[in-house]
Scaffold this active site. Structure first.
Site, PDB file in Angstrom:
ATOM      1  CE  LYS A  86      -4.128  -1.977   2.073  1.00 17.23           C
ATOM      2  NZ  LYS A  86      -5.190  -1.844   3.071  1.00 17.23           N
ATOM      3  N   GLY A 137      -5.550   0.993  18.576  1.00 14.46           N
ATOM      4  CA  GLY A 137      -4.563   0.671  17.541  1.00 14.46           C
ATOM      5  C   GLY A 137      -4.143   1.916  16.794  1.00 14.46           C
TER       6      GLY A 137
HETATM    7  P1  ATR Z   1      -2.359  -2.602   9.929  1.00 17.66           P
HETATM    8  O1  ATR Z   1      -1.838  -1.962   8.684  1.00 17.66           O
HETATM    9  O2  ATR Z   1      -3.181  -3.840   9.664  1.00 17.66           O
HETATM   10  O3  ATR Z   1      -3.056  -1.637  10.829  1.00 17.66           O
HETATM   11  P2  ATR Z   1       0.070  -2.476  11.460  1.00 17.66           P
HETATM   12  O4  ATR Z   1       0.400  -1.189  10.804  1.00 17.66           O
HETATM   13  O5  ATR Z   1       1.140  -3.471  11.641  1.00 17.66           O
HETATM   14  O6  ATR Z   1      -1.082  -3.220  10.677  1.00 17.66           O
HETATM   15  O7  ATR Z   1      -0.631  -2.141  12.882  1.00 17.66           O
HETATM   16  C1  ATR Z   1      -1.028  -3.142  13.740  1.00 17.66           C
HETATM   17  C2  ATR Z   1      -1.725  -2.551  14.967  1.00 17.66           C
HETATM   18  O8  ATR Z   1      -2.087  -3.642  15.809  1.00 17.66           O
HETATM   19  C3  ATR Z   1      -0.853  -1.650  15.820  1.00 17.66           C
HETATM   20  O9  ATR Z   1      -1.667  -0.730  16.516  1.00 17.66           O
HETATM   21  C4  ATR Z   1      -0.224  -2.647  16.783  1.00 17.66           C
HETATM   22  O10 ATR Z   1       0.248  -2.078  17.995  1.00 17.66           O
HETATM   23  P3  ATR Z   1       1.758  -1.479  18.071  1.00 17.66           P
HETATM   24  O11 ATR Z   1       1.730  -0.205  17.290  1.00 17.66           O
HETATM   25  O12 ATR Z   1       1.982  -1.261  19.516  1.00 17.66           O
HETATM   26  O13 ATR Z   1       2.631  -2.529  17.464  1.00 17.66           O
HETATM   27  C5  ATR Z   1      -1.417  -3.514  17.070  1.00 17.66           C
HETATM   28  N1  ATR Z   1      -1.073  -4.843  17.555  1.00 17.66           N
HETATM   29  C6  ATR Z   1      -0.655  -5.908  16.834  1.00 17.66           C
HETATM   30  N2  ATR Z   1      -0.472  -6.981  17.634  1.00 17.66           N
HETATM   31  C7  ATR Z   1      -0.767  -6.576  18.904  1.00 17.66           C
HETATM   32  C8  ATR Z   1      -0.799  -7.222  20.187  1.00 17.66           C
HETATM   33  N3  ATR Z   1      -0.483  -8.503  20.316  1.00 17.66           N
HETATM   34  N4  ATR Z   1      -1.190  -6.497  21.261  1.00 17.66           N
HETATM   35  C9  ATR Z   1      -1.538  -5.202  21.138  1.00 17.66           C
HETATM   36  N5  ATR Z   1      -1.531  -4.542  19.956  1.00 17.66           N
HETATM   37  C10 ATR Z   1      -1.157  -5.201  18.848  1.00 17.66           C
END
Ligand code: ATR
Length: 279
Positions: free
Chosen positions: A65, A127
């Protein structure tokens, strides 16, 4: 004949072919929606090949993207602000990039819960990744009183604030802090992947103390009932499932490619069945 498609990796399980074939059927348009899986380390060659095909448009999904932006002739202001493109319109040899994810989210929630858009409402985004960025930007165009952002990594949520050029207030907080004040929100949206298969019992935040009328929304659509939504239902809150955003982001993309209007509500029951059949 309309030539459409999707680039990404991996994309074998994408719902987009189903969606766009249903749209074509609805308006009786002859066309094809093909999957073009590109290995991330062969992105440039993949795109060069795509340029030789006479496509009318294509969708872009993870992990491309952002990378697609270098290959565009134009990018609309919304996609530019978010820094990600999920839809490309090919027009007279030019590629124009859009992002319909956040707007798709808003169309979906508005059609299910129009009362949320009547003013005096507070939103909590859980998130701060790519999905959150698009949804935050789209929600900022609406008339909410505040949109707060909680994230595991609060620095990332802080970064998100830079796309807020409005006067609307947004606080950044940890999940623990958010948990202390859940009763102030009318809409709580999970934009993280927490709860997605196979982590069926995980939820990013427990919903203790939410108001009965609050809408809890999850962009995860597999499973249909995430742990977060089950918790919301059990606490008497209203729920909004993740498949709606998927269908509506497709609707906006399809309308840009074809200039035709789609009635997504009509397709929703069949779409839901197709999602449930896969769960
Ligand atoms: P996307 O494009 O699908 O939003 P991303 O940019 O990788 O994917 O973002 C993932 C989101 O899920 C982020 O808010 C991430 O939190 P961090 O910024 O702290 O990494 C959150 N996330 C993913 N796995 C997580 C987990 N196990 N616990 C809490 N938050 C999680």
């Amino acid at each position: 004949m309309m030539q459409l498609g999707l680039i990404g990796y991996p994309i074998q399980h994408s719902r987009s072919p189903w969606i766009h074939q249903a749209f074509m059927k609805q308006i009786k348009l002859d066309g094809k929606y093909q999957l073009f899986q590109i290995e991330p380390d062969q992105f440039d060659q993949g795109i060069r090949q795509l340029q030789t095909l006479d496509l009318d448009g294509f969708n872009v999904t993870i992990p491309f993207k952002q990378r697609i932006i270098d290959y565009l002739d134009q990018i609309d202001h919304f996609a530019e602000a978010i820094g990600a493109v999920n839809t490309v319109v090919c027009e007279k040899g030019k590629w124009i990039g859009y992002n319909t994810d956040g707007l798709g989210y808003v169309l979906g929630i508005r059609s299910s819960y129009p009362d949320l858009f009547a003013g005096n409402k507070q939103v909590l985004l859980l998130g701060a990744g790519g999905a959150s960025r698009g949804i935050y930007y789209a929600l900022l165009q609406e008339n909410f009183d505040r949109i707060d952002i909680a994230n595991r990594t609060t620095a990332r949520a802080q970064e998100l604030l830079s796309i807020n050029t409005s006067n609307l207030s947004s606080d950044v907080m940890t999940y623990q802090e958010a948990a202390q004040q859940l009763n102030q929100y009318d809409l709580i949206i999970n934009t993280t992947s927490v709860g997605m298969q196979p982590n069926l019992d995980k939820q990013v935040i427990a919903l203790d103390g939410i108001k009965q009328n609050t809408v809890v929304s999850d962009i995860v659509y597999q499973p249909f009932w995430t742990a977060l939504l089950k918790d919301a239902k059990q606490k008497g809150a209203r729920v909004h499932h993740g498949h709606e955003m998927l269908l509506y982001q497709g609707k906006i993309a399809f309308e840009k490619w074809t200039g035709h209007r789609i009635d997504a509500e009509k397709i929703m029951p069949n779409f839901l069945n197709s999602i449930l059949a896969e769960t």
